[in-house]
Design a protein around this motif. Structure first.
Motif, PDB file in Angstrom:
ATOM      1  N   ILE A 121      24.825  39.471  55.770  1.00  0.00           N
ATOM      2  CA  ILE A 121      24.052  40.712  55.579  1.00  0.00           C
ATOM      3  C   ILE A 121      22.642  40.556  56.135  1.00  0.00           C
ATOM      4  O   ILE A 121      22.085  41.492  56.707  1.00  0.00           O
ATOM      5  N   LYS A 122      22.112  39.342  56.034  1.00  0.00           N
ATOM      6  CA  LYS A 122      20.754  39.120  56.562  1.00  0.00           C
ATOM      7  C   LYS A 122      20.725  39.403  58.071  1.00  0.00           C
ATOM      8  O   LYS A 122      19.813  40.047  58.576  1.00  0.00           O
ATOM      9  N   ILE A 123      21.751  38.939  58.777  1.00  0.00           N
ATOM     10  CA  ILE A 123      21.810  39.195  60.231  1.00  0.00           C
ATOM     11  C   ILE A 123      22.024  40.695  60.478  1.00  0.00           C
ATOM     12  O   ILE A 123      21.346  41.306  61.300  1.00  0.00           O
ATOM     13  N   LEU A 124      22.929  41.281  59.696  1.00  0.00           N
ATOM     14  CA  LEU A 124      23.218  42.715  59.899  1.00  0.00           C
ATOM     15  C   LEU A 124      21.979  43.587  59.696  1.00  0.00           C
ATOM     16  O   LEU A 124      21.786  44.582  60.379  1.00  0.00           O
ATOM     17  N   ASN A 125      21.152  43.204  58.725  1.00  0.00           N
ATOM     18  CA  ASN A 125      19.951  43.986  58.436  1.00  0.00           C
ATOM     19  C   ASN A 125      18.826  43.720  59.419  1.00  0.00           C
ATOM     20  O   ASN A 125      17.755  44.296  59.332  1.00  0.00           O
TER      21      ASN A 125
END
Ligand code: NDP
Ligand code: MG
Length: 387
Positions: A287-291
């Motif tokens: 999620i960190k990469i997606l955000n």
């Protein structure tokens, strides 16, 4: 039944990743052919691991040495792709074309009619010989799967749709090792620094092309050819996470995005197991990469070679061979420290604008001999000018 396969350029970066996937499932494969130029030590490991029956070693010295010393029983050793007729009697299920450079064009063309599916990583063949490749793919009804990650992504995104339904294609660029460097520092970069790609692990030549962004120039041309689109419909986006590989916007308003780990094994795996329900180990969605995906436009001052896109014709011409050959020769000279990083840029931009080379924009490639001859001519000219 075992799938019969061949890997052209099995000792390279893409070749080794392909071998790595096959060896995990070796009971389901019969490796009919592996090929290398010189790297016999790696080839021997692969032959033993996968019980390979035929090899082609194109470098004469390496071929003769190996042929005289070989102790592996029932192994047939060849020196030339002309021998493919002797090696492949029954159509293969899958072939990987992963030789580097223009040397890959002839073997790629020669194997198309001997395989049900061809996965092509070798971008030089697509860029310089697409007309010939396409003609053979159609004639022999061979399935083609592009392996370059951006093109594999585009191909996956539009699988069910027609190419006419595409409005725009975006391919992503990591930005390479120099994304955050100031121009002055970049132009003094050494081969060691230029080879240090932050996200991908690849062969030397393509790593330098990633640093100069020439790799993206080539990938726009590849996209143009494979998906039959004008270059005005293809855009490069800098995306330093290298998580999203391509975005396709369709005329019906829908946009599809394809993301996967920064690992060439994913496109290769899916080209081998196309439409089969198989599992490859991959990271969980982060999620960190997606955000924090971050896309930006290319800094054309920093990556001045992207200017070349402006002068690329929208048709298949011999000018693409001029660009491929000139860049390849200059990258070789840079890796050997015969020219600087700055000279690599300056000379490439000036040479492809020579009148004698620009004339090739109006010439259609007719055969491999013509492409190979032009390749030699351009390299000769560059050595004359640089050494
Ligand atoms: P490598 O340099 O790692 O490997 C090239 C392979 O081709 C080796 O097996 C090499 O043999 C063989 N080879 C080299 N020269 C010749 C020749 N003259 N005749 C016959 N065989 C030859 O390249 P990569 O695996 O990095 O790249 C292969 C192709 O895939 C390139 O066109 C590249 O642009 C493309 N590609 C690569 C990606 C990557 O992640 N690496 C990503 C997308 C596309 P030897 O080992 O003896 O030198
Ligand atoms: Mg790529």
């Amino acid at each position: 039944m075992k799938k019969k396969i061949a890997i052209l350029g099995s000792t390279g970066s893409i070749g080794k990743s392909t071998i790595n996937i096959i060896e995990k499932d070796k009971n389901n494969f019969e490796v009919v052919l592996l090929t290398t130029h010189k790297n016999v030590n790696e080839l021997i490991k692969q032959i033993k691991k996968l019980d390979v029956k035929n090899v082609i070693i194109t470098d004469n010295k390496s071929f003769n040495n190996f042929k005289n010393k070989n102790k592996i029983k029932k192994l047939r050793i060849f020196n030339n792709y002309k021998d493919l007729d002797k090696i492949i009697k029954k159509k293969l299920d899958y072939s990987m074309s992963s030789i580097s450079g223009l040397a890959g064009l002839e073997p790629t063309l020669k194997i198309i009619n001997k395989t049900k599916t061809i996965a092509i990583a070798n971008k030089e063949s697509i860029i310089c010989g697409w007309d010939m490749i396409k003609k053979k793919l159609d004639k022999f009804k061979t399935t083609f799967i592009p392996v370059d990650s951006e093109h594999f992504s585009i191909w996956s995104l539009i699988k069910e749709d027609s190419y006419e339904s595409i409005d725009k294609i975006y391919i992503t660029a990591s930005g390479g090792p120099f994304l955050k460097w100031p121009i002055k520092k970049i132009m003094k970069a050494t081969p060691t620094k230029a080879l240090k790609h932050p996200n991908w692990s690849m062969g030397k030549k393509i790593s330098i092309d990633s640093a100069t962004m020439m790799n993206k120039v080539f990938e726009v041309i590849e996209t143009q050819k494979i998906f039959n689109l004008p270059k005005s419909k293809i855009k490069i986006l800098v995306h330093d996470k290298s998580y999203v590989h391509a975005i396709v916007k369709f005329k019906n308003g829908i946009t599809k995005i394809l993301a996967h780990d920064t690992n060439m094994k994913i496109p290769i795996f899916n080209s081998i197991y196309n439409n089969e329900n198989k599992t490859i180990q991959s990271k969980n969605l982060d999620i960190k990469i997606l955000n924090n995906l971050n896309f930006e436009n290319i800094d054309k001052k920093k990556f001045s070679l992207t200017k070349i896109l402006k002068i690329i014709p929208n048709r298949n011409t011999l000018f693409e061979t001029v660009i491929i050959s000139a860049n390849d020769e200059l990258v070789n000279l840079f890796l050997k420290k015969k020219i600087t990083y700055y000279e690599l840029h300056k000379k490439l931009l000036s040479i492809i604008n020579f009148k004698e080379f620009k004339a090739y924009k109006n010439k259609k490639p007719r055969n491999i001999a013509q492409i190979n001859q032009l390749n030699k001519l351009v390299r000769l000219k560059i050595r004359e000018l640089c050494i």
